[in-house]
Structure formats: structure tokens, C-alpha cells
Design a protein around this motif. Sequence first.
Motif, PDB file in Angstrom:
ATOM      1  N   LEU A  64       0.808  -1.229   0.000  1.00 28.37           N
ATOM      2  CA  LEU A  64       0.000   0.000   0.000  1.00 28.37           C
ATOM      3  C   LEU A  64       0.838   1.276   0.000  1.00 28.37           C
ATOM      4  O   LEU A  64       0.518   2.255   0.668  1.00 28.37           O
ATOM      5  N   LEU A  65       1.929   1.271  -0.766  1.00 22.95           N
ATOM      6  CA  LEU A  65       2.767   2.459  -0.940  1.00 22.95           C
ATOM      7  C   LEU A  65       2.312   3.166  -2.209  1.00 22.95           C
ATOM      8  O   LEU A  65       2.502   2.664  -3.316  1.00 22.95           O
ATOM      9  N   ALA A  66       1.713   4.315  -2.051  1.00 26.14           N
ATOM     10  CA  ALA A  66       1.165   5.039  -3.206  1.00 26.14           C
ATOM     11  C   ALA A  66       2.304   5.578  -4.069  1.00 26.14           C
ATOM     12  O   ALA A  66       3.256   6.166  -3.555  1.00 26.14           O
ATOM     13  N   PRO A  67       2.214   5.389  -5.382  1.00 30.11           N
ATOM     14  CA  PRO A  67       3.243   5.942  -6.272  1.00 30.11           C
ATOM     15  C   PRO A  67       2.928   7.400  -6.605  1.00 30.11           C
ATOM     16  O   PRO A  67       1.772   7.786  -6.726  1.00 30.11           O
ATOM     17  N   CYS A  68       3.975   8.182  -6.749  1.00 31.13           N
ATOM     18  CA  CYS A  68       3.788   9.553  -7.225  1.00 31.13           C
ATOM     19  C   CYS A  68       3.693   9.505  -8.756  1.00 31.13           C
ATOM     20  O   CYS A  68       3.948   8.464  -9.358  1.00 31.13           O
ATOM     21  N   PRO A  69       3.327  10.610  -9.398  1.00 30.37           N
ATOM     22  CA  PRO A  69       3.226  10.581 -10.863  1.00 30.37           C
ATOM     23  C   PRO A  69       4.526  10.162 -11.560  1.00 30.37           C
ATOM     24  O   PRO A  69       4.488   9.401 -12.526  1.00 30.37           O
ATOM     25  N   LEU A  70       5.673  10.624 -11.070  1.00 26.90           N
ATOM     26  CA  LEU A  70       6.932  10.239 -11.710  1.00 26.90           C
ATOM     27  C   LEU A  70       7.228   8.754 -11.524  1.00 26.90           C
ATOM     28  O   LEU A  70       7.823   8.131 -12.404  1.00 26.90           O
ATOM     29  N   CYS A  71       6.807   8.186 -10.409  1.00 31.10           N
ATOM     30  CA  CYS A  71       6.962   6.737 -10.212  1.00 31.10           C
ATOM     31  C   CYS A  71       6.173   5.969 -11.269  1.00 31.10           C
ATOM     32  O   CYS A  71       6.643   4.962 -11.798  1.00 31.10           O
ATOM     33  N   VAL A  72       4.989   6.459 -11.568  1.00 34.00           N
ATOM     34  CA  VAL A  72       4.162   5.819 -12.592  1.00 34.00           C
ATOM     35  C   VAL A  72       4.822   5.965 -13.964  1.00 34.00           C
ATOM     36  O   VAL A  72       4.881   5.012 -14.744  1.00 34.00           O
ATOM     37  N   TYR A  73       5.364   7.152 -14.267  1.00 34.99           N
ATOM     38  CA  TYR A  73       6.031   7.370 -15.553  1.00 34.99           C
ATOM     39  C   TYR A  73       7.228   6.445 -15.722  1.00 34.99           C
ATOM     40  O   TYR A  73       7.545   6.023 -16.838  1.00 34.99           O
ATOM     41  N   GLN A  74       7.892   6.120 -14.616  1.00 34.63           N
ATOM     42  CA  GLN A  74       9.076   5.259 -14.695  1.00 34.63           C
ATOM     43  C   GLN A  74       8.724   3.817 -15.051  1.00 34.63           C
ATOM     44  O   GLN A  74       9.609   3.040 -15.398  1.00 34.63           O
ATOM     45  N   ARG A  75       7.457   3.463 -15.003  1.00 36.65           N
ATOM     46  CA  ARG A  75       7.041   2.105 -15.361  1.00 36.65           C
ATOM     47  C   ARG A  75       6.905   1.923 -16.865  1.00 36.65           C
ATOM     48  O   ARG A  75       7.058   0.813 -17.380  1.00 36.65           O
ATOM     49  N   PHE A  76       6.621   2.983 -17.594  1.00 37.98           N
ATOM     50  CA  PHE A  76       6.378   2.867 -19.036  1.00 37.98           C
ATOM     51  C   PHE A  76       7.565   2.310 -19.825  1.00 37.98           C
ATOM     52  O   PHE A  76       7.361   1.476 -20.712  1.00 37.98           O
ATOM     53  N   PRO A  77       8.800   2.722 -19.541  1.00 37.96           N
ATOM     54  CA  PRO A  77       9.913   2.118 -20.292  1.00 37.96           C
ATOM     55  C   PRO A  77       9.988   0.604 -20.133  1.00 37.96           C
ATOM     56  O   PRO A  77      10.342  -0.101 -21.083  1.00 37.96           O
ATOM     57  N   TYR A  78       9.629   0.088 -18.960  1.00 32.60           N
ATOM     58  CA  TYR A  78       9.654  -1.365 -18.780  1.00 32.60           C
ATOM     59  C   TYR A  78       8.599  -2.047 -19.648  1.00 32.60           C
ATOM     60  O   TYR A  78       8.846  -3.129 -20.187  1.00 32.60           O
ATOM     61  N   LEU A  79       7.450  -1.423 -19.789  1.00 31.73           N
ATOM     62  CA  LEU A  79       6.431  -1.971 -20.695  1.00 31.73           C
ATOM     63  C   LEU A  79       6.947  -1.969 -22.136  1.00 31.73           C
ATOM     64  O   LEU A  79       6.735  -2.930 -22.883  1.00 31.73           O
ATOM     65  N   ILE A  80       7.637  -0.906 -22.505  1.00 33.57           N
ATOM     66  CA  ILE A  80       8.207  -0.825 -23.858  1.00 33.57           C
ATOM     67  C   ILE A  80       9.304  -1.872 -24.031  1.00 33.57           C
ATOM     68  O   ILE A  80       9.396  -2.523 -25.073  1.00 33.57           O
ATOM     69  N   PHE A  81      10.152  -2.056 -22.989  1.00 36.39           N
ATOM     70  CA  PHE A  81      11.185  -3.102 -23.049  1.00 36.39           C
ATOM     71  C   PHE A  81      10.555  -4.474 -23.268  1.00 36.39           C
ATOM     72  O   PHE A  81      11.062  -5.278 -24.055  1.00 36.39           O
ATOM     73  N   CYS A 137       4.719  16.616 -11.245  1.00 39.77           N
ATOM     74  CA  CYS A 137       4.596  16.030  -9.902  1.00 39.77           C
ATOM     75  C   CYS A 137       3.285  16.371  -9.216  1.00 39.77           C
ATOM     76  O   CYS A 137       3.217  16.374  -7.991  1.00 39.77           O
ATOM     77  N   LYS A 138       2.274  16.663  -9.965  1.00 40.09           N
ATOM     78  CA  LYS A 138       0.972  16.922  -9.354  1.00 40.09           C
ATOM     79  C   LYS A 138       0.429  15.619  -8.796  1.00 40.09           C
ATOM     80  O   LYS A 138       0.513  14.585  -9.451  1.00 40.09           O
ATOM     81  N   PRO A 139      -0.127  15.638  -7.565  1.00 37.62           N
ATOM     82  CA  PRO A 139      -0.686  14.406  -7.007  1.00 37.62           C
ATOM     83  C   PRO A 139      -1.755  13.816  -7.920  1.00 37.62           C
ATOM     84  O   PRO A 139      -2.442  14.535  -8.636  1.00 37.62           O
ATOM     85  N   LEU A 140      -1.884  12.498  -7.873  1.00 39.43           N
ATOM     86  CA  LEU A 140      -2.829  11.788  -8.723  1.00 39.43           C
ATOM     87  C   LEU A 140      -4.255  11.850  -8.196  1.00 39.43           C
ATOM     88  O   LEU A 140      -5.141  11.187  -8.710  1.00 39.43           O
ATOM     89  N   VAL A 141      -4.483  12.659  -7.157  1.00 39.04           N
ATOM     90  CA  VAL A 141      -5.809  12.828  -6.585  1.00 39.04           C
ATOM     91  C   VAL A 141      -6.344  14.172  -7.042  1.00 39.04           C
ATOM     92  O   VAL A 141      -5.666  15.181  -6.954  1.00 39.04           O
ATOM     93  N   SER A 142      -7.558  14.182  -7.556  1.00 38.02           N
ATOM     94  CA  SER A 142      -8.156  15.448  -7.974  1.00 38.02           C
ATOM     95  C   SER A 142      -9.384  15.734  -7.119  1.00 38.02           C
ATOM     96  O   SER A 142     -10.089  14.831  -6.697  1.00 38.02           O
ATOM     97  N   VAL A 143      -9.591  17.010  -6.875  1.00 39.14           N
ATOM     98  CA  VAL A 143     -10.712  17.443  -6.040  1.00 39.14           C
ATOM     99  C   VAL A 143     -11.590  18.343  -6.891  1.00 39.14           C
ATOM    100  O   VAL A 143     -11.128  19.334  -7.442  1.00 39.14           O
ATOM    101  N   SER A 144     -12.864  17.990  -6.993  1.00 33.73           N
ATOM    102  CA  SER A 144     -13.782  18.817  -7.772  1.00 33.73           C
ATOM    103  C   SER A 144     -14.224  20.021  -6.943  1.00 33.73           C
ATOM    104  O   SER A 144     -14.069  20.049  -5.714  1.00 33.73           O
ATOM    105  N   ASP A 145     -14.771  21.008  -7.602  1.00 42.23           N
ATOM    106  CA  ASP A 145     -15.182  22.248  -6.931  1.00 42.23           C
ATOM    107  C   ASP A 145     -16.371  22.050  -5.995  1.00 42.23           C
ATOM    108  O   ASP A 145     -16.500  22.739  -4.994  1.00 42.23           O
TER     109      ASP A 145
END
Length: 158
Positions: A31-48, A94-102
Motif C-alpha cells: 500500500l505504498l502510493a506511487p507519485c506521478p513520476l513513479c508511474v512514468y518510470q514504469r512505461f519504459p519497462y512496458l516498452i522493453f 509532480c501533481k498528485p494523482l488525486v483530484s478534487v472537484s469544486d
Amino acid sequence: MSINLKNTHVIIIAISVVSLLAAYLAEYIFLLAPCPLCVYQRFPYLIFIMLGIISLSSQYSYRKYYITVAIISIIIAFYHTGIERGVFELSSFCKPLVSVSDNISVADFKKMLYHKEIALCNKPALVIFGLSMTEWNLLLNIFLLTMLFMFKNKSKSY
């Protein structure tokens, strides 16, 4: 020492699968939440993984594509490491992956805060032997790039 081309594809696929499994294990089991850059770092592995599967069924090398993906992955990991270490400023990536509506109610906002972990790019979620997961990822990608320069290139480059 040089490494056989076919073995290189299998090694890259295996490293990529294990890396993604480790990331998803940290996220969903520990249950360690990834930041946006952590998620971006996964894409090269999918491409590999995709490149590896294509390369195994082809007579062409695809080496330059592997190298390009490895360099991009190193740049992302280096940038993220710099943010964690305070070398670079936080950016719009690096914006958090949580969005808050108005029109969210106070009760719903509290519920969201208590049930959704918000990860920040400058705060490592996990540190192992003094290195964050981002720094381990950087070292792994440097290793992959080094390995790519070592394998025999007897096939046609595509």
C-alpha cells in the motif's frame, strides 16, 4: 565478455517483468502510493517487454530502440532522483494523482483524504539500503544500458 543477442532479449524481458512486479507489489500489497513520476518510470519497462517479444520473433536487432528507451528511462529516473534529493524543484509533472472537484462536500473530502494515500515526488515511499526505489531504478537502467552495449550485434539493425 559479450552476451548472445537472444539471451539479451530474454534478460531484458525478465528484468522488466520483475521490476514491474516489484512496483505493483509495493503499490498494491504494501500500500505504498506511487507519485506521478513513479508511474512514468514504469512505461519504459512496458516498452522493453514489447520490444523484447518483438525482437525474439525477428531476425533484426532493435538495439538502437532498446538504447533509446534505456536513455529515456535513465533521464526520468535521474530527474526523479534529483527531485527527491532536492537538486531540482517540483514541477507540473509532480501533481498528485488525486483530484478534487469544486463541489465536493467536506465529508467527502475527509473521506478521500483518509482513504487515499497522496504520494509526493520529493518524498520517497520506500528506502532500501539507503537508496529510494527511484535510485534503485536509476541504477538498474544504467545496468541495462551497459548490458545493451555489451551484446553481440550479428543481426541486422532495424
